[in-house]
Motif scaffolding. Structure first.
Motif, PDB file in Angstrom:
ATOM      1  N   VAL A 162     -14.551  22.734  -1.993  1.00  0.00           N
ATOM      2  CA  VAL A 162     -15.971  22.466  -2.249  1.00  0.00           C
ATOM      3  C   VAL A 162     -16.887  23.431  -1.511  1.00  0.00           C
ATOM      4  CG1 VAL A 162     -15.624  20.031  -2.758  1.00  0.00           C
ATOM      5  CG2 VAL A 162     -16.129  20.748  -0.423  1.00  0.00           C
ATOM      6  N   ASN A 163     -16.351  24.285  -0.679  1.00  0.00           N
ATOM      7  CA  ASN A 163     -17.164  25.233   0.071  1.00  0.00           C
ATOM      8  C   ASN A 163     -17.496  26.422  -0.825  1.00  0.00           C
ATOM      9  OD1 ASN A 163     -18.557  26.501   2.060  1.00  0.00           O
ATOM     10  ND2 ASN A 163     -16.753  27.101   3.243  1.00  0.00           N
ATOM     11  N   ARG A 164     -18.540  26.255  -1.638  1.00  0.00           N
ATOM     12  CA  ARG A 164     -18.950  27.295  -2.580  1.00  0.00           C
ATOM     13  C   ARG A 164     -20.446  27.551  -2.406  1.00  0.00           C
ATOM     14  NH1 ARG A 164     -14.536  27.784  -5.493  1.00  0.00           N
ATOM     15  NH2 ARG A 164     -13.311  25.959  -6.007  1.00  0.00           N
ATOM     16  N   ALA A 165     -20.877  28.684  -2.913  1.00  0.00           N
ATOM     17  CA  ALA A 165     -22.298  29.050  -2.817  1.00  0.00           C
ATOM     18  C   ALA A 165     -23.084  28.409  -3.948  1.00  0.00           C
ATOM     19  CB  ALA A 165     -22.436  30.560  -2.850  1.00  0.00           C
ATOM     20  N   THR A 166     -22.997  27.110  -4.051  1.00  0.00           N
ATOM     21  CA  THR A 166     -23.701  26.357  -5.085  1.00  0.00           C
ATOM     22  C   THR A 166     -24.669  25.391  -4.408  1.00  0.00           C
ATOM     23  OG1 THR A 166     -21.727  26.445  -6.466  1.00  0.00           O
ATOM     24  CG2 THR A 166     -23.397  24.828  -7.053  1.00  0.00           C
ATOM     25  N   LEU A 167     -25.878  25.337  -4.939  1.00  0.00           N
ATOM     26  CA  LEU A 167     -26.863  24.408  -4.394  1.00  0.00           C
ATOM     27  C   LEU A 167     -26.957  23.181  -5.282  1.00  0.00           C
ATOM     28  CD1 LEU A 167     -29.775  26.794  -3.346  1.00  0.00           C
ATOM     29  CD2 LEU A 167     -28.035  25.767  -1.891  1.00  0.00           C
ATOM     30  N   ILE A 168     -26.950  22.006  -4.653  1.00  0.00           N
ATOM     31  CA  ILE A 168     -27.139  20.730  -5.351  1.00  0.00           C
ATOM     32  C   ILE A 168     -28.308  20.038  -4.657  1.00  0.00           C
ATOM     33  CG2 ILE A 168     -26.109  18.514  -5.952  1.00  0.00           C
ATOM     34  CD1 ILE A 168     -23.365  19.902  -5.805  1.00  0.00           C
ATOM     35  N   PHE A 169     -29.354  19.747  -5.378  1.00  0.00           N
ATOM     36  CA  PHE A 169     -30.582  19.174  -4.817  1.00  0.00           C
ATOM     37  C   PHE A 169     -31.105  20.029  -3.665  1.00  0.00           C
ATOM     38  CE2 PHE A 169     -28.096  15.362  -6.208  1.00  0.00           C
ATOM     39  CZ  PHE A 169     -28.826  15.132  -7.359  1.00  0.00           C
ATOM     40  N   GLY A 170     -30.915  21.337  -3.747  1.00  0.00           N
ATOM     41  CA  GLY A 170     -31.393  22.245  -2.710  1.00  0.00           C
ATOM     42  C   GLY A 170     -30.505  22.331  -1.489  1.00  0.00           C
ATOM     43  N   LEU A 171     -29.387  21.621  -1.506  1.00  0.00           N
ATOM     44  CA  LEU A 171     -28.447  21.653  -0.384  1.00  0.00           C
ATOM     45  C   LEU A 171     -27.164  22.345  -0.808  1.00  0.00           C
ATOM     46  CD1 LEU A 171     -28.787  17.974   0.886  1.00  0.00           C
ATOM     47  CD2 LEU A 171     -29.651  20.014   2.015  1.00  0.00           C
ATOM     48  N   PRO A 172     -26.510  23.017   0.133  1.00  0.00           N
ATOM     49  CA  PRO A 172     -25.208  23.601  -0.196  1.00  0.00           C
ATOM     50  C   PRO A 172     -24.219  22.502  -0.596  1.00  0.00           C
ATOM     51  CG  PRO A 172     -25.983  24.390   1.925  1.00  0.00           C
ATOM     52  CD  PRO A 172     -26.918  23.318   1.496  1.00  0.00           C
ATOM     53  N   MET A 173     -23.306  22.869  -1.484  1.00  0.00           N
ATOM     54  CA  MET A 173     -22.344  21.890  -1.996  1.00  0.00           C
ATOM     55  C   MET A 173     -21.531  21.248  -0.868  1.00  0.00           C
ATOM     56  SD  MET A 173     -19.707  22.578  -5.038  1.00  0.00           S
ATOM     57  CE  MET A 173     -18.642  21.336  -5.686  1.00  0.00           C
ATOM     58  N   LEU A 174     -21.238  22.011   0.169  1.00  0.00           N
ATOM     59  CA  LEU A 174     -20.465  21.473   1.295  1.00  0.00           C
ATOM     60  C   LEU A 174     -21.240  20.370   2.022  1.00  0.00           C
ATOM     61  CD1 LEU A 174     -17.887  21.650   2.935  1.00  0.00           C
ATOM     62  CD2 LEU A 174     -18.980  23.405   4.335  1.00  0.00           C
ATOM     63  N   ALA A 175     -22.548  20.542   2.171  1.00  0.00           N
ATOM     64  CA  ALA A 175     -23.371  19.513   2.831  1.00  0.00           C
ATOM     65  C   ALA A 175     -23.423  18.253   1.977  1.00  0.00           C
ATOM     66  CB  ALA A 175     -24.767  20.038   3.091  1.00  0.00           C
ATOM     67  N   VAL A 176     -23.585  18.420   0.678  1.00  0.00           N
ATOM     68  CA  VAL A 176     -23.614  17.262  -0.224  1.00  0.00           C
ATOM     69  C   VAL A 176     -22.276  16.539  -0.181  1.00  0.00           C
ATOM     70  CG1 VAL A 176     -23.847  16.546  -2.629  1.00  0.00           C
ATOM     71  CG2 VAL A 176     -25.380  18.281  -1.693  1.00  0.00           C
ATOM     72  N   TRP A 177     -21.189  17.296  -0.171  1.00  0.00           N
ATOM     73  CA  TRP A 177     -19.855  16.688  -0.097  1.00  0.00           C
ATOM     74  C   TRP A 177     -19.684  15.888   1.189  1.00  0.00           C
ATOM     75  CZ3 TRP A 177     -16.276  15.355  -3.283  1.00  0.00           C
ATOM     76  CH2 TRP A 177     -15.012  15.038  -2.812  1.00  0.00           C
ATOM     77  N   SER A 178     -20.185  16.447   2.285  1.00  0.00           N
ATOM     78  CA  SER A 178     -20.102  15.737   3.567  1.00  0.00           C
ATOM     79  C   SER A 178     -20.857  14.413   3.519  1.00  0.00           C
ATOM     80  CB  SER A 178     -20.670  16.607   4.692  1.00  0.00           C
ATOM     81  OG  SER A 178     -19.938  17.789   4.811  1.00  0.00           O
ATOM     82  N   TYR A 179     -22.070  14.442   2.934  1.00  0.00           N
ATOM     83  CA  TYR A 179     -22.828  13.196   2.805  1.00  0.00           C
ATOM     84  C   TYR A 179     -22.084  12.182   1.939  1.00  0.00           C
ATOM     85  CZ  TYR A 179     -26.895  15.456   4.876  1.00  0.00           C
ATOM     86  OH  TYR A 179     -27.746  16.088   5.739  1.00  0.00           O
ATOM     87  N   VAL A 180     -21.506  12.639   0.854  1.00  0.00           N
ATOM     88  CA  VAL A 180     -20.767  11.739  -0.034  1.00  0.00           C
ATOM     89  C   VAL A 180     -19.598  11.097   0.708  1.00  0.00           C
ATOM     90  CG1 VAL A 180     -19.264  11.674  -2.073  1.00  0.00           C
ATOM     91  CG2 VAL A 180     -21.465  12.869  -2.180  1.00  0.00           C
ATOM     92  N   VAL A 181     -18.854  11.890   1.460  1.00  0.00           N
ATOM     93  CA  VAL A 181     -17.699  11.360   2.201  1.00  0.00           C
ATOM     94  C   VAL A 181     -18.155  10.359   3.258  1.00  0.00           C
ATOM     95  CG1 VAL A 181     -15.863  11.986   3.824  1.00  0.00           C
ATOM     96  CG2 VAL A 181     -16.200  13.327   1.749  1.00  0.00           C
ATOM     97  N   ILE A 182     -19.219  10.692   3.978  1.00  0.00           N
ATOM     98  CA  ILE A 182     -19.703   9.789   5.033  1.00  0.00           C
ATOM     99  C   ILE A 182     -20.177   8.470   4.435  1.00  0.00           C
ATOM    100  CG2 ILE A 182     -21.573   9.455   6.704  1.00  0.00           C
ATOM    101  CD1 ILE A 182     -21.261  12.496   7.306  1.00  0.00           C
ATOM    102  N   PHE A 183     -20.984   8.516   3.387  1.00  0.00           N
ATOM    103  CA  PHE A 183     -21.493   7.269   2.805  1.00  0.00           C
ATOM    104  C   PHE A 183     -20.381   6.481   2.107  1.00  0.00           C
ATOM    105  CE2 PHE A 183     -25.618   9.486   3.190  1.00  0.00           C
ATOM    106  CZ  PHE A 183     -26.227   8.544   3.998  1.00  0.00           C
ATOM    107  N   ALA A 184     -19.400   7.159   1.538  1.00  0.00           N
ATOM    108  CA  ALA A 184     -18.276   6.455   0.929  1.00  0.00           C
ATOM    109  C   ALA A 184     -17.430   5.758   2.001  1.00  0.00           C
ATOM    110  CB  ALA A 184     -17.429   7.416   0.107  1.00  0.00           C
TER     111      ALA A 184
END
Length: 77
Positions: free
Chosen positions: A35-57
């Protein structure tokens, strides 16, 4: 005697433990490399979004596990 590790005794407990372990594994290597790619999701790097998803899950699984444990304890009393 106080036990260091308490294992689940029900099927729901084992399912919740497996879900939690899978989420922890999703937060470490090699999944992070995928998931560590140069893609932005909601203005955040994909890795940061993935981290939030894992933490909240993980939070959700622990919350559900606490509810299951409380329900089993009230049933046993």
């Amino acid at each position: 005697m106080h036990r260091l590790v308490v294992l689940p005794t029900t099927r729901a407990g084992w399912v919740l433990l497996a879900a939690f372990v899978l989420l922890v594994v999703a937060g470490i290597w090699p999944v992070i490399g995928w998931v560590n790619r140069a893609t932005l999701i909601f203005g955040l790097p994909m890795l940061a979004v993935w981290s939030y998803v894992v933490i909240f899950a993980c939070f959700a699984v622990m919350l559900i596990a606490n509810r299951v444990v409380e329900r089993e304890e009230t049933r046993d009393e």
